[in-house]
Design a protein around this motif. Sequence first.
Motif, mmCIF file in Angstrom:
data_model
loop_
_atom_site.group_PDB
_atom_site.id
_atom_site.type_symbol
_atom_site.label_atom_id
_atom_site.label_comp_id
_atom_site.label_asym_id
_atom_site.label_seq_id
_atom_site.Cartn_x
_atom_site.Cartn_y
_atom_site.Cartn_z
ATOM 1 N N VAL A 35 -0.269 12.494 16.084
ATOM 2 C CA VAL A 35 -0.887 13.102 17.258
ATOM 3 C C VAL A 35 -0.903 14.601 17.027
ATOM 4 O O VAL A 35 -0.176 15.119 16.173
ATOM 5 C CB VAL A 35 -0.133 12.764 18.571
ATOM 6 C CG1 VAL A 35 -0.135 11.265 18.820
ATOM 7 C CG2 VAL A 35 1.269 13.316 18.560
ATOM 8 N N MET A 36 -1.725 15.308 17.769
ATOM 9 C CA MET A 36 -1.821 16.759 17.586
ATOM 10 C C MET A 36 -1.938 17.444 18.933
ATOM 11 O O MET A 36 -2.481 16.880 19.890
ATOM 12 C CB MET A 36 -3.005 17.112 16.688
ATOM 13 C CG MET A 36 -4.353 16.671 17.237
ATOM 14 S SD MET A 36 -5.619 16.545 15.963
ATOM 15 C CE MET A 36 -5.266 14.924 15.299
ATOM 16 N N VAL A 37 -1.401 18.654 18.998
ATOM 17 C CA VAL A 37 -1.496 19.468 20.201
ATOM 18 C C VAL A 37 -2.603 20.487 19.989
ATOM 19 O O VAL A 37 -2.656 21.167 18.958
ATOM 20 C CB VAL A 37 -0.156 20.174 20.503
ATOM 21 C CG1 VAL A 37 -0.300 21.091 21.712
ATOM 22 C CG2 VAL A 37 0.950 19.155 20.722
ATOM 23 N N GLN A 38 -3.498 20.570 20.963
ATOM 24 C CA GLN A 38 -4.660 21.454 20.836
ATOM 25 C C GLN A 38 -4.965 22.095 22.181
ATOM 26 O O GLN A 38 -4.884 21.442 23.219
ATOM 27 C CB GLN A 38 -5.878 20.635 20.372
ATOM 28 C CG GLN A 38 -7.193 21.384 20.383
ATOM 29 C CD GLN A 38 -7.245 22.468 19.337
ATOM 30 O OE1 GLN A 38 -6.638 22.350 18.284
ATOM 31 N NE2 GLN A 38 -7.983 23.535 19.618
ATOM 32 N N GLU A 39 -5.323 23.368 22.142
ATOM 33 C CA GLU A 39 -5.768 24.051 23.359
ATOM 34 C C GLU A 39 -7.130 23.488 23.758
ATOM 35 O O GLU A 39 -8.058 23.423 22.943
ATOM 36 C CB GLU A 39 -5.885 25.555 23.107
ATOM 37 C CG GLU A 39 -6.321 26.328 24.328
ATOM 38 C CD GLU A 39 -5.245 27.267 24.849
ATOM 39 O OE1 GLU A 39 -5.529 27.931 25.854
ATOM 40 O OE2 GLU A 39 -4.161 27.333 24.274
ATOM 41 N N LYS A 60 -2.757 23.148 26.868
ATOM 42 C CA LYS A 60 -2.372 22.527 25.608
ATOM 43 C C LYS A 60 -2.192 21.032 25.837
ATOM 44 O O LYS A 60 -1.284 20.606 26.551
ATOM 45 C CB LYS A 60 -1.092 23.163 25.068
ATOM 46 C CG LYS A 60 -1.310 24.559 24.509
ATOM 47 C CD LYS A 60 -0.134 25.027 23.697
ATOM 48 C CE LYS A 60 -0.459 26.348 23.013
ATOM 49 N NZ LYS A 60 0.683 26.825 22.177
ATOM 50 N N LEU A 61 -3.099 20.265 25.217
ATOM 51 C CA LEU A 61 -3.108 18.822 25.401
ATOM 52 C C LEU A 61 -2.809 18.115 24.079
ATOM 53 O O LEU A 61 -3.046 18.653 22.996
ATOM 54 C CB LEU A 61 -4.464 18.352 25.930
ATOM 55 C CG LEU A 61 -4.958 18.962 27.245
ATOM 56 C CD1 LEU A 61 -6.273 18.312 27.655
ATOM 57 C CD2 LEU A 61 -3.921 18.829 28.345
ATOM 58 N N VAL A 62 -2.301 16.905 24.208
ATOM 59 C CA VAL A 62 -2.013 16.066 23.047
ATOM 60 C C VAL A 62 -3.213 15.158 22.798
ATOM 61 O O VAL A 62 -3.705 14.494 23.722
ATOM 62 C CB VAL A 62 -0.749 15.221 23.285
ATOM 63 C CG1 VAL A 62 -0.435 14.386 22.039
ATOM 64 C CG2 VAL A 62 0.434 16.100 23.654
ATOM 65 N N PHE A 63 -3.670 15.129 21.545
ATOM 66 C CA PHE A 63 -4.820 14.303 21.166
ATOM 67 C C PHE A 63 -4.419 13.327 20.068
ATOM 68 O O PHE A 63 -3.519 13.585 19.269
ATOM 69 C CB PHE A 63 -5.968 15.171 20.643
ATOM 70 C CG PHE A 63 -6.715 15.913 21.702
ATOM 71 C CD1 PHE A 63 -7.886 15.409 22.239
ATOM 72 C CD2 PHE A 63 -6.243 17.136 22.169
ATOM 73 C CE1 PHE A 63 -8.582 16.094 23.213
ATOM 74 C CE2 PHE A 63 -6.927 17.837 23.149
ATOM 75 C CZ PHE A 63 -8.095 17.318 23.669
#
Length: 203
Positions: A128-132, A137-140
């Motif tokens: 999973v990745m954290v992205q603005e 800041k959301l987890v995708f």
Amino acid sequence: MFLNHLPHPLPENWLIGELDQDNEYLELLGHNEEFLLSIMKHEYDNPAKPYFLNLSQLKGILCRYDFESLDWPEWFKSPKDGVESAIRLMEWINLNYGTFDPVSNSVLVSLGTEDRVDSIRAHFGGRVMVQEFQNRKLVFREVNLTWGAASHSEAALKAIILFYETQGFDTTDLTVGFLTNEKFQLIDDLRPAILEQLKKVPY
């Protein structure tokens, strides 16, 4: 034959990809080769209207516009009629291009805010990745076509409902369900569909 009916210059963002006069085939490429618009003769398939117009998407894994649903005429009596229709279609695409979904080589879905990254990772496993995204800041996580889903939206929705049944998440400030491409450009907002599906989840 086809050249006699093409305007000079062609509509903006379009160029000739291939021209085979002997076999009566014309190929037009649009928007940095994102689209292929072709006219070819198929007299055995449709003798009364032998010239067939077709639009294909060359880049990305999602159809950003469904040509079939546009109900654009596909068969024409003459090369002139086919080319004139192709020109109108090129102009229509130019006009509406900004409303098409972005080119997508992979599809991701948001699963919550950064503070929940550990529980999200524990549930889904894998990367999973954290992205603005939209100033938060959301987890995708990447969406794969699983469970026999017909679309990435359907696959993501099924995974999210299972996630809710297992762990739950805040539905008043819903950050789950933003479908994006690999550049985190929005493809679809699944939040209304999620809320609708959650009404059916037994408590």
